[in-house]
Motif scaffolding. Sequence first.
Motif, PDB file in Angstrom:
ATOM      1  N   ALA A  93      51.883  37.032  46.699  1.00 41.72           N
ATOM      2  CA  ALA A  93      51.493  38.222  45.958  1.00 41.72           C
ATOM      3  C   ALA A  93      51.093  38.153  44.518  1.00 41.72           C
ATOM      4  CB  ALA A  93      52.249  39.257  46.599  1.00 41.72           C
ATOM      5  N   LEU A  94      50.376  36.926  44.031  1.00 41.91           N
ATOM      6  CA  LEU A  94      50.209  37.010  42.624  1.00 41.91           C
ATOM      7  C   LEU A  94      48.838  37.454  42.562  1.00 41.91           C
ATOM      8  CD1 LEU A  94      51.368  33.408  42.090  1.00 41.91           C
ATOM      9  CD2 LEU A  94      52.519  35.258  41.264  1.00 41.91           C
ATOM     10  N   VAL A  95      48.799  38.129  41.156  1.00 40.69           N
ATOM     11  CA  VAL A  95      47.440  38.752  40.745  1.00 40.69           C
ATOM     12  C   VAL A  95      46.478  37.566  40.488  1.00 40.69           C
ATOM     13  CG1 VAL A  95      46.129  40.238  39.269  1.00 40.69           C
ATOM     14  CG2 VAL A  95      48.494  40.706  39.756  1.00 40.69           C
ATOM     15  N   SER A 105      54.630  37.823  33.281  1.00 38.14           N
ATOM     16  CA  SER A 105      55.003  38.689  32.158  1.00 38.14           C
ATOM     17  C   SER A 105      54.728  40.318  32.818  1.00 38.14           C
ATOM     18  CB  SER A 105      54.390  38.781  31.173  1.00 38.14           C
ATOM     19  OG  SER A 105      53.770  37.341  30.834  1.00 38.14           O
ATOM     20  N   LEU A 106      54.056  40.381  33.569  1.00 32.66           N
ATOM     21  CA  LEU A 106      53.610  41.787  34.227  1.00 32.66           C
ATOM     22  C   LEU A 106      54.919  42.718  34.326  1.00 32.66           C
ATOM     23  CD1 LEU A 106      50.693  42.710  34.688  1.00 32.66           C
ATOM     24  CD2 LEU A 106      51.009  42.264  37.053  1.00 32.66           C
ATOM     25  N   PRO A 107      55.805  42.532  35.077  1.00 33.71           N
ATOM     26  CA  PRO A 107      56.752  43.369  35.177  1.00 33.71           C
ATOM     27  C   PRO A 107      57.499  43.733  33.939  1.00 33.71           C
ATOM     28  CG  PRO A 107      57.129  41.640  36.820  1.00 33.71           C
ATOM     29  CD  PRO A 107      55.972  41.365  35.721  1.00 33.71           C
ATOM     30  N   ALA A 108      57.733  42.793  33.021  1.00 32.56           N
ATOM     31  CA  ALA A 108      58.414  43.035  31.788  1.00 32.56           C
ATOM     32  C   ALA A 108      57.505  43.793  31.127  1.00 32.56           C
ATOM     33  CB  ALA A 108      58.642  41.497  31.200  1.00 32.56           C
ATOM     34  N   MET A 109      56.354  43.727  31.077  1.00 31.90           N
ATOM     35  CA  MET A 109      55.247  44.400  30.389  1.00 31.90           C
ATOM     36  C   MET A 109      55.408  45.987  30.570  1.00 31.90           C
ATOM     37  SD  MET A 109      52.052  41.975  29.341  1.00 31.90           S
ATOM     38  CE  MET A 109      51.152  42.619  30.750  1.00 31.90           C
ATOM     39  N   PRO A 140      46.551  31.351  39.422  1.00 32.44           N
ATOM     40  CA  PRO A 140      47.259  30.754  40.934  1.00 32.44           C
ATOM     41  C   PRO A 140      46.669  29.816  41.676  1.00 32.44           C
ATOM     42  CG  PRO A 140      47.706  33.186  40.334  1.00 32.44           C
ATOM     43  CD  PRO A 140      46.448  32.749  39.442  1.00 32.44           C
ATOM     44  N   ARG A 141      45.475  30.336  41.865  1.00 33.44           N
ATOM     45  CA  ARG A 141      44.632  29.135  42.871  1.00 33.44           C
ATOM     46  C   ARG A 141      44.560  27.978  42.468  1.00 33.44           C
ATOM     47  NH1 ARG A 141      40.501  32.572  40.785  1.00 33.44           N
ATOM     48  NH2 ARG A 141      39.009  31.427  39.446  1.00 33.44           N
ATOM     49  N   GLU A 142      44.816  27.435  41.153  1.00 37.41           N
ATOM     50  CA  GLU A 142      44.946  26.339  40.835  1.00 37.41           C
ATOM     51  C   GLU A 142      46.123  25.449  40.985  1.00 37.41           C
ATOM     52  OE1 GLU A 142      41.705  27.001  37.158  1.00 37.41           O
ATOM     53  OE2 GLU A 142      43.694  27.060  36.667  1.00 37.41           O
ATOM     54  N   LEU A 143      46.975  26.426  41.664  1.00 40.95           N
ATOM     55  CA  LEU A 143      48.437  25.662  41.952  1.00 40.95           C
ATOM     56  C   LEU A 143      48.552  25.423  43.349  1.00 40.95           C
ATOM     57  CD1 LEU A 143      50.692  27.951  39.672  1.00 40.95           C
ATOM     58  CD2 LEU A 143      49.730  25.857  38.801  1.00 40.95           C
ATOM     59  N   SER A 144      49.471  24.501  43.665  1.00 37.87           N
ATOM     60  CA  SER A 144      49.938  24.297  45.100  1.00 37.87           C
ATOM     61  C   SER A 144      50.678  25.694  45.639  1.00 37.87           C
ATOM     62  CB  SER A 144      50.895  23.170  45.238  1.00 37.87           C
ATOM     63  OG  SER A 144      52.095  23.580  45.009  1.00 37.87           O
ATOM     64  N   GLY A 145      50.764  25.712  46.974  1.00 37.13           N
ATOM     65  CA  GLY A 145      51.722  26.984  47.377  1.00 37.13           C
ATOM     66  C   GLY A 145      52.919  26.874  47.122  1.00 37.13           C
ATOM     67  N   GLY A 146      53.646  25.696  46.863  1.00 38.74           N
ATOM     68  CA  GLY A 146      54.968  25.729  46.369  1.00 38.74           C
ATOM     69  C   GLY A 146      55.358  25.980  45.058  1.00 38.74           C
ATOM     70  N   GLN A 147      54.157  25.795  44.056  1.00 40.08           N
ATOM     71  CA  GLN A 147      54.172  26.152  42.881  1.00 40.08           C
ATOM     72  C   GLN A 147      53.772  27.678  42.475  1.00 40.08           C
ATOM     73  OE1 GLN A 147      51.241  23.461  41.446  1.00 40.08           O
ATOM     74  NE2 GLN A 147      52.369  22.029  40.410  1.00 40.08           N
ATOM     75  N   GLN A 148      52.927  28.170  43.513  1.00 39.71           N
ATOM     76  CA  GLN A 148      52.870  29.541  43.274  1.00 39.71           C
ATOM     77  C   GLN A 148      54.136  30.389  43.931  1.00 39.71           C
ATOM     78  OE1 GLN A 148      48.766  31.182  45.169  1.00 39.71           O
ATOM     79  NE2 GLN A 148      48.251  29.135  45.225  1.00 39.71           N
ATOM     80  N   GLN A 149      54.689  29.930  44.772  1.00 36.14           N
ATOM     81  CA  GLN A 149      55.861  30.635  45.036  1.00 36.14           C
ATOM     82  C   GLN A 149      57.075  30.425  43.971  1.00 36.14           C
ATOM     83  OE1 GLN A 149      56.716  33.270  46.344  1.00 36.14           O
ATOM     84  NE2 GLN A 149      57.006  32.844  48.522  1.00 36.14           N
ATOM     85  N   VAL A 151      56.131  30.744  40.890  1.00 38.73           N
ATOM     86  CA  VAL A 151      55.540  31.536  40.039  1.00 38.73           C
ATOM     87  C   VAL A 151      56.221  32.976  40.396  1.00 38.73           C
ATOM     88  CG1 VAL A 151      53.960  32.826  38.875  1.00 38.73           C
ATOM     89  CG2 VAL A 151      53.576  30.068  39.202  1.00 38.73           C
ATOM     90  N   SER A 152      55.981  33.311  41.710  1.00 39.67           N
ATOM     91  CA  SER A 152      56.382  34.568  42.163  1.00 39.67           C
ATOM     92  C   SER A 152      57.993  34.874  42.122  1.00 39.67           C
ATOM     93  CB  SER A 152      55.745  34.749  43.529  1.00 39.67           C
ATOM     94  OG  SER A 152      56.628  34.442  44.635  1.00 39.67           O
ATOM     95  N   LEU A 153      58.628  33.783  42.188  1.00 42.86           N
ATOM     96  CA  LEU A 153      60.052  33.824  41.851  1.00 42.86           C
ATOM     97  C   LEU A 153      60.414  34.295  40.363  1.00 42.86           C
ATOM     98  CD1 LEU A 153      62.997  33.577  42.869  1.00 42.86           C
ATOM     99  CD2 LEU A 153      62.897  31.280  42.817  1.00 42.86           C
ATOM    100  N   ALA A 154      59.707  33.535  39.658  1.00 41.78           N
ATOM    101  CA  ALA A 154      59.698  33.721  38.112  1.00 41.78           C
ATOM    102  C   ALA A 154      59.396  35.072  37.901  1.00 41.78           C
ATOM    103  CB  ALA A 154      58.919  32.640  37.171  1.00 41.78           C
ATOM    104  N   ARG A 155      58.390  35.686  38.398  1.00 41.85           N
ATOM    105  CA  ARG A 155      57.859  37.121  38.127  1.00 41.85           C
ATOM    106  C   ARG A 155      59.122  37.936  38.699  1.00 41.85           C
ATOM    107  NH1 ARG A 155      52.865  39.104  41.500  1.00 41.85           N
ATOM    108  NH2 ARG A 155      54.455  38.705  43.122  1.00 41.85           N
TER     109      ARG A 155
END
Length: 232
Positions: A93-95, A105-109, A140-149, A151-155
Amino acid sequence: MIEITDLRKIYRMGTVEVKALDGLTLNIEKGEFLGIMGPSGSGKSTLLHMLGLLDLPTSGKIVIDGMDISRFTDYEKTMFRLYKLGYVFQDYALVPDLTVMENVSLPAMLRKDRTEEQTIKDSFGILQKIGLCDRREHLPRELSGGQQQRVSLARAMVNKPDILFADEPCANLDTENSRVVLDLFREINESMHQTIVMVSHEDWHKDYFHRIIRMRDGKIISDGINGASKNT
Ligand SMILES: Nc1ncnc2c1ncn2[C@@H]1O[C@H](COP(=O)(O)OP(=O)(O)O)[C@@H](O)[C@H]1O
Ligand SMILES: [Mg+2]
């Protein structure tokens, strides 16, 4: 601490009633890494939606840190989600049009108590933790599934929520990437004492959980401390 009492959720579709949650009672301790397991359709996602203030139960009570969340106004719910809760979903569910850095940064902003400087610092820090700092300008589309996940954990983590909800976060990942993501969850739980409630369908994931709830037909059929997880 989360206290759930006799929670029910009935979906009505025409004349058909589905009892997605059928009188569920459960306490979740602070700092616990709880796994929710059970077959498809047993009500795992429904439970997570109720706990995450994303949907309303039909009846029953949820108290988080002493607050009865059914009494919250919509505004209070939004604030509670923003300040207290983090979410990781199966499909990341990344933008799509925002970079990794912007997504994180989105939730922090959205918070009014953070300066832009603090937001950038926090986002940077969490990207370092998940090992994707060098990818911060990527989409996001330039990353693998694992990397995207990751990122979503970081978010989900950027606002340092008290409680992190994850609904089958490894469902679209292979074993190796699942391990990387699960190890990150474990590290976050151990270093930041976040309460983590994770739904999982894979039996081997149970090694990561302190405690496992098994569900069937909207009910808890077993609830146990996971002895094996303590020394792994
Ligand atoms: N929005 C909805 N409308 C109607 N029925 C739903 C809805 N969401 C879930 N259900 C039903 O509730 C039950 C539990 O679903 P769910 O919580 O998604 O289970 P799980 O996550 O364990 O697979 C299933 O029978 C499902 O079909
Ligand atoms: Mg589900």
